[in-house]
Design a protein around this motif. Structure first.
Motif, mmCIF file in Angstrom:
data_model
loop_
_atom_site.group_PDB
_atom_site.id
_atom_site.type_symbol
_atom_site.label_atom_id
_atom_site.label_comp_id
_atom_site.label_asym_id
_atom_site.label_seq_id
_atom_site.Cartn_x
_atom_site.Cartn_y
_atom_site.Cartn_z
ATOM 1 N N HIS A 45 0.776 -1.231 0.000
ATOM 2 C CA HIS A 45 0.000 0.000 0.000
ATOM 3 C C HIS A 45 0.809 1.283 0.000
ATOM 4 C CE1 HIS A 45 -3.291 -2.713 0.858
ATOM 5 N NE2 HIS A 45 -4.089 -1.755 0.450
ATOM 6 N N HIS A 92 -7.233 -10.228 -0.522
ATOM 7 C CA HIS A 92 -7.427 -8.823 -0.157
ATOM 8 C C HIS A 92 -8.568 -8.203 -0.978
ATOM 9 C CE1 HIS A 92 -5.704 -4.777 1.107
ATOM 10 N NE2 HIS A 92 -6.608 -4.454 0.198
ATOM 11 N N HIS A 124 -12.801 -7.154 -0.033
ATOM 12 C CA HIS A 124 -13.480 -5.869 -0.244
ATOM 13 C C HIS A 124 -14.916 -6.048 -0.751
ATOM 14 C CE1 HIS A 124 -10.493 -3.111 0.940
ATOM 15 N NE2 HIS A 124 -9.619 -3.388 -0.013
ATOM 16 N N HIS A 134 -10.853 -0.491 4.852
ATOM 17 C CA HIS A 134 -9.770 -1.230 5.517
ATOM 18 C C HIS A 134 -10.006 -1.241 7.017
ATOM 19 C CE1 HIS A 134 -7.366 -0.326 1.694
ATOM 20 N NE2 HIS A 134 -7.574 -1.617 1.732
ATOM 21 N N PHE A 182 -12.552 -5.829 8.085
ATOM 22 C CA PHE A 182 -11.917 -6.213 6.818
ATOM 23 C C PHE A 182 -10.657 -7.047 7.090
ATOM 24 C CE2 PHE A 182 -8.417 -5.334 3.906
ATOM 25 C CZ PHE A 182 -8.937 -5.806 2.709
HETATM 26 ZN ZN LIG Z 1 -7.579 -2.677 -0.018
#
Ligand SMILES: [Zn+2]
Length: 192
Positions: free
Chosen positions: A67, A160, A164, A170, A174
């Protein structure tokens, strides 16, 4: 700013103490990694909570590296090992696109079943800054460069984005969903 070394990359982060936070958590704001530590510490010493916070940070290495935008000049170590990750030519994309599609379709199908989620379409793109995304219309996008990652990282990316479909954020929910899914898989053989 303090720094932490994750997969031989120096990542600066900001430490914040929060009265509202119930758990240690990490987030990324304006491309900066934030480590939030709950306060007060009650039965723990400041030292031990700080150590736990750092352990937590390290345990989230994959997520952080995925990220955060990494300065590729300063942190080129893993890219040198994977020259394919640096090649952004159209020919390169066309060469690996179908392989990536097959991989993403197979993995998404089997993970989605385990996770009890469903999606519409999978698109394979040449994304420069992202590994994947999930739209509100339940379409998944993945970078074709997923084929150059280790299987464990590929699974993480797929899980991941699939997570979602249930949580479009996030949040803790999650992350719990992601961790439960991957952990159960990893440690299945130890379960009775
Ligand atoms: Zn994400």
């Amino acid at each position: 700013m303090p720094q932490i070394i994750l997969n031989s990359q120096k990542i600066p982060y900001q430490k914040r103490y929060s009265k509202r936070a119930k758990n240690i958590r990490i987030s990324i704001q304006n491309e900066e990694l934030i480590l939030t530590i709950p306060k007060p510490w009650f039965f723990q010493s400041k030292e031990s909570i700080e150590k736990r916070a750092l352990d937590f940070l390290k345990s989230k290495t994959d997520w952080i590296l995925k990220h955060i935008k990494i300065d590729s000049k300063k942190n080129s170590e893993w890219q040198i090992k994977n020259p394919d990750l640096q090649n952004y030519s159209r020919a390169h994309y066309l060469k690996y696109k179908e392989e990536a599609r097959k991989l993403c379709e197979e993995k998404s199908e089997s993970w989605a079943e385990k996770m009890g989620v469903s999606y519409n379409r999978i698109a394979i793109k040449s994304l420069k800054t992202k590994w994947g995304s999930c739209s509100s219309k339940k379409n998944l996008n993945f970078s074709y460069k997923i084929v150059f990652l280790e299987a464990e990282k590929q699974d993480y990316l797929i899980v991941h984005e699939l997570a979602h479909l249930k949580h479009m954020n996030h949040s803790d929910d999650f992350w719990n969903f992601v961790c439960d899914t991957l952990w159960n898989k990893k440690f299945k053989r130890f379960k009775i």
